[in-house]
Design an enzyme around this catalytic site. Structure first.
Site, PDB file in Angstrom:
ATOM      1  N   GLY A  27      17.804  -9.100  -1.135  1.00  0.00           N
ATOM      2  CA  GLY A  27      17.985  -8.326   0.100  1.00  0.00           C
ATOM      3  C   GLY A  27      19.337  -7.651   0.090  1.00  0.00           C
ATOM      4  O   GLY A  27      20.284  -8.187  -0.471  1.00  0.00           O
ATOM      5  N   ASP A 168      22.532 -14.059   4.753  1.00  0.00           N
ATOM      6  CA  ASP A 168      22.278 -15.423   5.205  1.00  0.00           C
ATOM      7  C   ASP A 168      23.480 -16.330   5.005  1.00  0.00           C
ATOM      8  O   ASP A 168      23.593 -17.363   5.626  1.00  0.00           O
ATOM      9  CB  ASP A 168      21.102 -16.034   4.433  1.00  0.00           C
ATOM     10  CG  ASP A 168      19.796 -15.368   4.807  1.00  0.00           C
ATOM     11  OD1 ASP A 168      19.806 -14.608   5.785  1.00  0.00           O
ATOM     12  OD2 ASP A 168      18.793 -15.616   4.127  1.00  0.00           O
ATOM     13  N   HIS A 252      16.241  -6.638  11.410  1.00  0.00           N
ATOM     14  CA  HIS A 252      16.963  -5.848  10.410  1.00  0.00           C
ATOM     15  C   HIS A 252      18.249  -5.199  10.884  1.00  0.00           C
ATOM     16  O   HIS A 252      18.995  -4.678  10.067  1.00  0.00           O
ATOM     17  CB  HIS A 252      16.024  -4.815   9.787  1.00  0.00           C
ATOM     18  CG  HIS A 252      15.187  -5.443   8.724  1.00  0.00           C
ATOM     19  ND1 HIS A 252      14.094  -6.213   9.024  1.00  0.00           N
ATOM     20  CD2 HIS A 252      15.334  -5.480   7.383  1.00  0.00           C
ATOM     21  CE1 HIS A 252      13.575  -6.670   7.898  1.00  0.00           C
ATOM     22  NE2 HIS A 252      14.305  -6.238   6.891  1.00  0.00           N
ATOM     23  N   VAL A 253      18.538  -5.272  12.211  1.00  0.00           N
ATOM     24  CA  VAL A 253      19.850  -4.726  12.604  1.00  0.00           C
ATOM     25  C   VAL A 253      20.954  -5.499  11.901  1.00  0.00           C
ATOM     26  O   VAL A 253      22.056  -5.015  11.722  1.00  0.00           O
ATOM     27  CB  VAL A 253      20.126  -4.792  14.126  1.00  0.00           C
ATOM     28  CG1 VAL A 253      19.318  -3.798  14.882  1.00  0.00           C
ATOM     29  CG2 VAL A 253      19.951  -6.194  14.669  1.00  0.00           C
ATOM     30  N   ASN A 486      50.729  -8.589  11.383  1.00  0.00           N
ATOM     31  CA  ASN A 486      50.579  -9.691  10.431  1.00  0.00           C
ATOM     32  C   ASN A 486      51.909 -10.042   9.765  1.00  0.00           C
ATOM     33  O   ASN A 486      51.975 -10.250   8.559  1.00  0.00           O
ATOM     34  CB  ASN A 486      49.542  -9.316   9.365  1.00  0.00           C
ATOM     35  CG  ASN A 486      49.019 -10.538   8.622  1.00  0.00           C
ATOM     36  OD1 ASN A 486      49.206 -11.663   9.084  1.00  0.00           O
ATOM     37  ND2 ASN A 486      48.393 -10.326   7.497  1.00  0.00           N
ATOM     38  N   MET A 528      50.670   1.621  12.106  1.00  0.00           N
ATOM     39  CA  MET A 528      51.704   0.769  12.697  1.00  0.00           C
ATOM     40  C   MET A 528      52.018  -0.373  11.742  1.00  0.00           C
ATOM     41  O   MET A 528      51.591  -0.355  10.601  1.00  0.00           O
ATOM     42  CB  MET A 528      51.195   0.216  14.018  1.00  0.00           C
ATOM     43  CG  MET A 528      51.175   1.206  15.142  1.00  0.00           C
ATOM     44  SD  MET A 528      50.481   0.357  16.582  1.00  0.00           S
ATOM     45  CE  MET A 528      51.490   1.028  17.853  1.00  0.00           C
TER      46      MET A 528
HETATM   47  P1  ADP Z   1      18.212 -13.454  -3.142  1.00  0.00           P
HETATM   48  O1  ADP Z   1      18.912 -13.170  -4.432  1.00  0.00           O
HETATM   49  O2  ADP Z   1      18.747 -12.642  -2.028  1.00  0.00           O
HETATM   50  O3  ADP Z   1      18.126 -14.939  -2.883  1.00  0.00           O
HETATM   51  P2  ADP Z   1      15.430 -13.500  -4.028  1.00  0.00           P
HETATM   52  O4  ADP Z   1      15.320 -14.962  -3.917  1.00  0.00           O
HETATM   53  O5  ADP Z   1      14.306 -12.664  -3.557  1.00  0.00           O
HETATM   54  O6  ADP Z   1      16.705 -12.909  -3.283  1.00  0.00           O
HETATM   55  O7  ADP Z   1      15.693 -13.173  -5.562  1.00  0.00           O
HETATM   56  C1  ADP Z   1      15.860 -11.856  -5.992  1.00  0.00           C
HETATM   57  C2  ADP Z   1      15.278 -11.684  -7.358  1.00  0.00           C
HETATM   58  O8  ADP Z   1      15.919 -12.561  -8.290  1.00  0.00           O
HETATM   59  C3  ADP Z   1      13.809 -12.033  -7.464  1.00  0.00           C
HETATM   60  O9  ADP Z   1      12.984 -10.977  -7.049  1.00  0.00           O
HETATM   61  C4  ADP Z   1      13.675 -12.297  -8.940  1.00  0.00           C
HETATM   62  O10 ADP Z   1      13.579 -11.102  -9.665  1.00  0.00           O
HETATM   63  C5  ADP Z   1      14.979 -12.958  -9.294  1.00  0.00           C
HETATM   64  N1  ADP Z   1      14.818 -14.429  -9.254  1.00  0.00           N
HETATM   65  C6  ADP Z   1      14.912 -15.241  -8.192  1.00  0.00           C
HETATM   66  N2  ADP Z   1      14.683 -16.526  -8.546  1.00  0.00           N
HETATM   67  C7  ADP Z   1      14.422 -16.519  -9.852  1.00  0.00           C
HETATM   68  C8  ADP Z   1      14.109 -17.515 -10.835  1.00  0.00           C
HETATM   69  N3  ADP Z   1      14.014 -18.792 -10.506  1.00  0.00           N
HETATM   70  N4  ADP Z   1      13.901 -17.110 -12.097  1.00  0.00           N
HETATM   71  C9  ADP Z   1      14.014 -15.829 -12.456  1.00  0.00           C
HETATM   72  N5  ADP Z   1      14.312 -14.851 -11.592  1.00  0.00           N
HETATM   73  C10 ADP Z   1      14.505 -15.174 -10.311  1.00  0.00           C
END
Ligand code: ADP
Length: 701
Positions: A27, A168, A252-253, A486, A528
């Site tokens: 994300g 998150d 999504h905001v 500061n 400033m």
């Molecule tokens: P975030 O990185 O925000 O936690 P995701 O969990 O959707 O988001 O992971 C993003 C991407 O990272 C996935 O779409 C995938 O391509 C890759 N990924 C996540 N977990 C694994 C895993 N265990 N093995 C290989 N690739 C992974």
């Protein structure tokens, strides 16, 4: 481009012959662009080749135009953009062995063995797996005849560094992504009810928004909570105030919007550190995650962080909630504790009675977040059984007797308000010390909390000096640094500095945008900060300035000339705008007007100039989420320190002039001796600025 004299910061490092790829995955989150920009510019600065991988792992698997070499100019004007310019995606293929094999092939073809992954725990878990499999993948590629043995030897090790980019903030590491729009929303909803459900952010918001209830996975409500909440709401909100209730899902905001100054700085510093980590990596170094701890960049072992996050999930699945909170990390735990302490007032009968009186005052110029700090101090003080007194108008109000008891409800709604609701003045206490002592005696003040800037510091010094003549001052004295400049000795961060930085950065964004149709323009902006270059240098870092002139780093005509030459060169590239920040007191002769005129004359025919003096807009406005949280947390710490000292003195049964004077810093207490002098003050200010500067000069727009 970076100037050669700046090489001194990283003179021993060379990225020559190395190729680094940067990607954003999962994300999107604010600040990702700043991180990408910093990786690209730092990489180029040390002589490495840097590649963008578009659309996250999908781009790595698909190859082709998705993997493109980056240039210094290609990351221009990216700092202020939300989301991620190079694209992010969730990629099923990368979860499969076949996908990772294709990705490895695409990297080896370009000689890339350094990977900088910006994403959440999923992305970093994937990165770690990729690294572990790397040699096996290369062997397979050789077997399939896709690469030769020589390439497999040459690119035998894959180095990975992770940067957490997630709204998150669930990766057991501090990340301030997303707070800004969320806070904006919460205040837009003023008076209504909100149920945020994103873990860390919800907890963070508690302390900054002073909400009544929170539901988070790590702290599920007790049985019967629905009944209790309805009772409270109907008594409070619906019947008594006649307010309507609404449920709003922020959705999504929380992802959108331009990144805050803090996110930009955090991400820029992390990006620089990530490149340094890659350059220093050997075949045996474990993959790391770059993070900030306090004011310092740190590297943490990637797999331990991933495992920690997985443990949190496991603890929650198994309903071990207290452990889940602890595993989330100290910042999360502190936010939650502070929230619990401040949100719900215990009934009078349950409060301890300490018989101590504590006075709070603001001193110096107003700084955003002062009110959040006062609210927190008052409520924590009351919870600990003290009687809290508010002094209006600083030491001036003190000697005039403008003191009155302040109760729990009096500070309701103070968190989000700018300025100083108590009233603040710069007056120092020494001239009126006998009258102040008289008031201290009249109200039987047992401890003093001073919230303010440099004058607050000097004021406390004067009270300390008066201890030998006035027993009234032989009590715990505590100060919280609160000033946009500061510049409080011994501290690395003041309440209010973040809000001021955001004001500067937002204005710089607007000013730059105003010239989007105009080419070849340089803006000279005066900030400033008194003699402290924090706002100009760190603001410059967050806004993407070409130069920042500050008092702590003397500059001469040669430096000015070299900056003009740099801008002249820059106008030949696709970046045709420049930004120069100048601290108000950086040099008495090279004034803002002088610099404006010099640049105008020297830039004739190449660029024109505009100047802006930002002035008091830097001081006003509602506090940023960071300042609300910071003020709330350090004021709670300060009151806890005061209570501890008061209880110790109660046991000793006497006033004691050996009480250390404490300046409360970011979550730590720093003992300062009375001998602190201006020389040290200056030195400390420089130390704060120096680190920021080294990056500021590097990551030039
Ligand atoms: P975030 O990185 O925000 O936690 P995701 O969990 O959707 O988001 O992971 C993003 C991407 O990272 C996935 O779409 C995938 O391509 C890759 N990924 C996540 N977990 C694994 C895993 N265990 N093995 C290989 N690739 C992974």
């Amino acid at each position: 481009m970076a100037q050669t004299d700046n090489k001194k910061f990283f003179e021993n490092l060379s990225g020559a012959g190395k190729a680094i790829a940067v990607l954003t995955s999962g994300g999107d989150a604010q600040g990702m662009n700043a991180a990408v920009r910093a990786v690209v510019r730092m990489g180029i600065y040390v002589g490495a080749k840097v590649y963008f991988v578009h659309e996250g792992y999908q781009g790595m698997v698909d190859g082709g135009d998705n993997i493109k070499e980056a240039t210094w100019e290609s990351v221009s004007s990216m700092l202020q953009m939300g989301g991620t310019v190079i694209g992010s995606a969730r990629c099923k293929d990368f979860r499969m062995h076949e996908g990772r094999l294709k990705a490895a092939h695409n990297l080896v073809q370009r000689g890339i063995t350094n990977l900088c992954v910006i994403g959440g725990d999923g992305s970093l878990t994937g990165a770690n797996l990729f690294r572990k499999e790397w040699s096996g993948l290369l062997a397979e590629l050789v077997q399939q005849g896709l690469i030769d043995e020589e390439a497999s030897q040459k690119y035998s090790a894959l180095h990975i560094v992770g940067m957490v980019g997630s709204i998150d903030n669930d990766f057991s590491i501090l990340a301030w992504i997303c707070k800004k729009p969320m806070i904006g929303m919460v205040f837009a909803l003023d008076g209504e009810m909100m149920l945020p459900t994103v873990k860390q952010d919800a907890v963070f918001c508690l302390s900054v928004c002073a909400s009544d209830w929170v539901l988070i996975p790590e702290m599920p409500p007790e049985d019967g909570w629905e009944e209790k909440m309805c009772q409270k709401l109907s008594a409070l909100v619906v019947q008594r105030l006649g307010f309507d209730t609404r449920v709003t899902i922020l959705g999504h905001v929380q992802r959108g919007g331009t990144p805050s100054a803090f996110d930009r700085i955090l991400a820029s510093r992390m990006g620089v550190e990530a490149v340094l980590a890659l350059l220093e990596t050997t075949a045996n170094t474990p993959a790391c995650v770059v993070s900030l701890c306090g004011n310092q960049s740190v590297r943490l072992p990637l797999m331990e962080c991933v495992q920690m996050t997985q443990q949190v999930q496991k603890a929650m699945d198994e309903k071990r909630f207290e452990e889940a909170v602890q595993l989330r990390g100290r910042s999360f735990e502190n936010n939650l504790k502070t929230y619990k302490l401040l949100a719900h007032r215990k009934p009078e009968s349950e409060l301890p009675n300490s018989n101590f009186n504590v006075a709070v005052l603001n001193v110096g110029a107003p700084a955003a977040g002062m009110n959040a700090a006062v609210r927190s101090a008052v409520r924590v003080g009351i919870s600990e059984g003290h009687k809290m007194f508010a002094v209006s108008d600083g030491f001036e109000g003190f000697y005039k007797g403008q003191i009155k008891e302040i109760k729990w409800a009096d500070v309701g709604g103070w968190t989000g308000q700018g300025g100083s609701l108590l009233g603040t003045k710069r007056t120092l206490p020494a001239k009126h010390i006998d009258k102040i002592a008289e008031q201290m005696q009249k109200y039987n003040i047992n401890a003093l909390l001073v919230i303010g800037g440099f004058e607050a510091f000097l004021g406390i010094m004067e009270l300390l000096a008066a201890r030998s003549s006035y027993e009234e001052f032989c009590i715990p004295l505590c100060m919280l640094p609160a000033t946009i400049s500061n510049n409080v000795p011994g501290t690395n961060l003041s309440i209010g500095a973040d809000t001021a930085l955001n004001a500067i950065v937002e204005t710089c964004d607007r000013i730059k945008q105003s010239a989007s149709g105009t080419k070849h323009r340089v803006f000279i902006i005066e900030t400033m900060g008194g003699y402290c270059g924090y706002l100009a240098s760190v603001g410059g870092l967050a806004a993407g300035a070409d130069a920042a002139y500050i008092f702590e780093e003397p500059f001469d005509i040669r430096e000015l000339q070299s900056n003009v030459e740099h801008l002249t060169e820059k106008m030949k590239t696709s970046i045709q705008r420049g930004l120069v920040l100048r601290n108000e007191n950086s040099n008495e002769n090279y004034t803002t007007d002088f610099i404006y005129q010099l640049y105008s004359e020297e830039g004739k025919g190449v660029f024109d100039c505009r100047k802006n003096v930002l002035g008091h807009m830097q001081q006003g406005g509602a506090p940023s989420p960071f300042d609300r949280n910071f003020g709330t947390k350090i004021a709670a710490k300060a009151m806890q320190w005061i209570s501890k000292k008061l209880n110790e003195s109660y046991r000793k049964g006497m006033k004691d002039n050996s009480y250390a004077f404490h300046v409360v810093m970011k979550q730590t207490f720093l003992k300062l001796s009375i001998e602190l002098n201006h020389h040290l003050t200056f030195f400390l200010t420089c130390a704060v600025v120096h680190e920021a500067l080294s990056i500021c000069h590097l990551v030039k727009a």
